[in-house]
Design a protein around this motif. Structure first.
Motif, PDB file in Angstrom:
ATOM      1  N   LYS A   1       0.853  -1.191   0.000  1.00  0.00           N
ATOM      2  CA  LYS A   1       0.000   0.000   0.000  1.00  0.00           C
ATOM      3  C   LYS A   1       0.888   1.240   0.000  1.00  0.00           C
ATOM      4  N   PRO A   2       0.417   2.320  -0.629  1.00  0.00           N
ATOM      5  CA  PRO A   2       1.196   3.566  -0.576  1.00  0.00           C
ATOM      6  C   PRO A   2       1.228   4.126   0.844  1.00  0.00           C
ATOM      7  N   ILE A   3       2.212   4.952   1.093  1.00  0.00           N
ATOM      8  CA  ILE A   3       2.377   5.626   2.378  1.00  0.00           C
ATOM      9  C   ILE A   3       1.980   7.089   2.194  1.00  0.00           C
ATOM     10  N   SER A   4       1.158   7.586   3.096  1.00  0.00           N
ATOM     11  CA  SER A   4       0.775   8.996   3.080  1.00  0.00           C
ATOM     12  C   SER A   4       1.494   9.704   4.224  1.00  0.00           C
ATOM     13  N   ALA A   5       2.199  10.786   3.906  1.00  0.00           N
ATOM     14  CA  ALA A   5       2.966  11.544   4.896  1.00  0.00           C
ATOM     15  C   ALA A   5       2.358  12.925   5.078  1.00  0.00           C
ATOM     16  N   ALA A   6       2.187  13.330   6.331  1.00  0.00           N
ATOM     17  CA  ALA A   6       1.618  14.638   6.658  1.00  0.00           C
ATOM     18  C   ALA A   6       2.746  15.648   6.854  1.00  0.00           C
ATOM     19  N   VAL A   7       2.773  16.664   6.013  1.00  0.00           N
ATOM     20  CA  VAL A   7       3.754  17.749   6.131  1.00  0.00           C
ATOM     21  C   VAL A   7       3.032  18.884   6.849  1.00  0.00           C
ATOM     22  N   ILE A   8       3.335  19.021   8.154  1.00  0.00           N
ATOM     23  CA  ILE A   8       2.585  19.936   9.015  1.00  0.00           C
ATOM     24  C   ILE A   8       3.489  21.084   9.443  1.00  0.00           C
ATOM     25  N   VAL A   9       3.210  22.274   8.932  1.00  0.00           N
ATOM     26  CA  VAL A   9       3.953  23.461   9.355  1.00  0.00           C
ATOM     27  C   VAL A   9       3.012  24.291  10.216  1.00  0.00           C
ATOM     28  N   HIS A  10       3.498  24.632  11.419  1.00  0.00           N
ATOM     29  CA  HIS A  10       2.698  25.403  12.371  1.00  0.00           C
ATOM     30  C   HIS A  10       3.624  26.416  13.045  1.00  0.00           C
ATOM     31  N   GLU A  11       3.245  27.675  12.996  1.00  0.00           N
ATOM     32  CA  GLU A  11       4.029  28.753  13.609  1.00  0.00           C
ATOM     33  C   GLU A  11       5.498  28.716  13.169  1.00  0.00           C
ATOM     34  N   GLY A  12       5.694  28.462  11.873  1.00  0.00           N
ATOM     35  CA  GLY A  12       7.039  28.514  11.296  1.00  0.00           C
ATOM     36  C   GLY A  12       7.909  27.298  11.533  1.00  0.00           C
ATOM     37  N   ARG A  13       7.323  26.225  12.083  1.00  0.00           N
ATOM     38  CA  ARG A  13       8.088  25.001  12.334  1.00  0.00           C
ATOM     39  C   ARG A  13       7.342  23.791  11.765  1.00  0.00           C
TER      40      ARG A  13
ATOM     41  N   LEU B   1       6.548  19.599  11.899  1.00  0.00           N
ATOM     42  CA  LEU B   1       6.505  18.476  12.827  1.00  0.00           C
ATOM     43  C   LEU B   1       7.245  17.279  12.237  1.00  0.00           C
ATOM     44  N   LEU B   2       8.169  16.746  13.035  1.00  0.00           N
ATOM     45  CA  LEU B   2       8.902  15.540  12.664  1.00  0.00           C
ATOM     46  C   LEU B   2       8.727  14.509  13.765  1.00  0.00           C
ATOM     47  N   VAL B   3       8.753  13.238  13.380  1.00  0.00           N
ATOM     48  CA  VAL B   3       8.679  12.149  14.345  1.00  0.00           C
ATOM     49  C   VAL B   3       9.867  11.222  14.121  1.00  0.00           C
ATOM     50  N   ARG B   4      10.329  10.616  15.213  1.00  0.00           N
ATOM     51  CA  ARG B   4      11.412   9.637  15.105  1.00  0.00           C
ATOM     52  C   ARG B   4      10.822   8.277  15.427  1.00  0.00           C
TER      53      ARG B   4
ATOM     54  N   PHE C   1       8.268  12.694   8.586  1.00  0.00           N
ATOM     55  CA  PHE C   1       6.936  13.247   8.810  1.00  0.00           C
ATOM     56  C   PHE C   1       6.033  12.149   9.376  1.00  0.00           C
ATOM     57  N   PRO C   2       4.999  12.520  10.144  1.00  0.00           N
ATOM     58  CA  PRO C   2       4.009  11.508  10.537  1.00  0.00           C
ATOM     59  C   PRO C   2       3.463  10.854   9.264  1.00  0.00           C
ATOM     60  N   ALA C   3       3.400   9.532   9.247  1.00  0.00           N
ATOM     61  CA  ALA C   3       3.033   8.846   8.010  1.00  0.00           C
ATOM     62  C   ALA C   3       2.581   7.425   8.292  1.00  0.00           C
ATOM     63  N   GLY C   4       1.881   6.874   7.329  1.00  0.00           N
ATOM     64  CA  GLY C   4       1.474   5.481   7.430  1.00  0.00           C
ATOM     65  C   GLY C   4       0.770   5.037   6.167  1.00  0.00           C
TER      66      GLY C   4
ATOM     67  N   LEU D   1       6.575   5.241  17.707  1.00  0.00           N
ATOM     68  CA  LEU D   1       7.387   6.455  17.804  1.00  0.00           C
ATOM     69  C   LEU D   1       8.229   6.495  19.072  1.00  0.00           C
ATOM     70  N   ALA D   2       9.433   7.055  18.921  1.00  0.00           N
ATOM     71  CA  ALA D   2      10.306   7.300  20.073  1.00  0.00           C
ATOM     72  C   ALA D   2      10.148   8.732  20.562  1.00  0.00           C
ATOM     73  N   GLU D   3       9.998   9.671  19.623  1.00  0.00           N
ATOM     74  CA  GLU D   3       9.829  11.078  20.007  1.00  0.00           C
ATOM     75  C   GLU D   3       9.305  11.877  18.827  1.00  0.00           C
ATOM     76  N   CYS D   4       8.891  13.108  19.120  1.00  0.00           N
ATOM     77  CA  CYS D   4       8.474  14.043  18.075  1.00  0.00           C
ATOM     78  C   CYS D   4       9.083  15.403  18.400  1.00  0.00           C
ATOM     79  N   ALA D   5       9.232  16.219  17.375  1.00  0.00           N
ATOM     80  CA  ALA D   5       9.863  17.532  17.548  1.00  0.00           C
ATOM     81  C   ALA D   5       9.358  18.482  16.473  1.00  0.00           C
ATOM     82  N   TRP D   6       9.342  19.759  16.831  1.00  0.00           N
ATOM     83  CA  TRP D   6       9.038  20.819  15.879  1.00  0.00           C
ATOM     84  C   TRP D   6      10.364  21.458  15.478  1.00  0.00           C
ATOM     85  N   SER D   7      10.605  21.606  14.193  1.00  0.00           N
ATOM     86  CA  SER D   7      11.867  22.160  13.720  1.00  0.00           C
ATOM     87  C   SER D   7      11.640  23.359  12.811  1.00  0.00           C
TER      88      SER D   7
END
Length: 138
Positions: free
Chosen positions: A11-23, A25-28, A40-43, A105-111
């Motif tokens: 199945k294809p993977i859909s990734a969410a590219v989320i920019v909020h307040e200039g940053r 979201l990334l997940v590890r 990016f958050p994805a599945g 997930l191990a962690e998430c961060a805004w960059s």
């Protein structure tokens, strides 16, 4: 014979590219996908589900963040994983990002734009990079 090939197709993977307040979201992930660590958050897009809906669902399931899809940025076969990737720009509509699915997930961060290469040291898919260049703080 064609039916068998289609059944075995990933199945294809859909990734969410989320920019909020200039940053952005990334997940590890707990388990790396090839050389990928931060992403990016994805599945997987479920049967009968739109890629945009999958990006929204995966973000909620993984991070608890409520987002709304804005547009599809592009689609490609990922050079590291060989999976079909669909990148969906999303905007935050509620909640706070945190690790909700701690099996995945191990962690998430805004960059912001300056920190981004600390998380992701390789180039992004061009349409994604163009989007990030427009909306990330430098």
């Amino acid at each position: 014979m064609t039916e068998t090939a289609d059944v075995n197709k990933e199945k294809p993977i859909s990734a969410a590219v989320i920019v909020h307040e200039g940053r952005v979201l990334l997940v590890r992930r707990r388990v790396k996908e090839g050389s990928l660590s931060w992403q990016f958050p994805a599945g997987e897009v479920e049967e009968g589900e739109a890629a945009t809906a999958a990006a929204v669902r995966e973000t909620r399931e993984e991070t608890g963040l409520e987002v709304k899809d804005v547009s599809v940025l592009g689609e490609r076969v990922h050079p590291n994983t060989g999976r079909t990737m669909i990148y969906v720009a999303c905007r935050v509509i509620g909640g706070t990002a945190a690790v909700v699915d701690d099996d995945e997930l191990a962690e998430c961060a805004w960059s912001d734009g300056q920190q981004l290469t600390n998380y992701v040291p390789y180039p992004f898919f061009e349409p994604v990079q163009e989007y990030l260049d427009l909306y990330l703080s430098k």
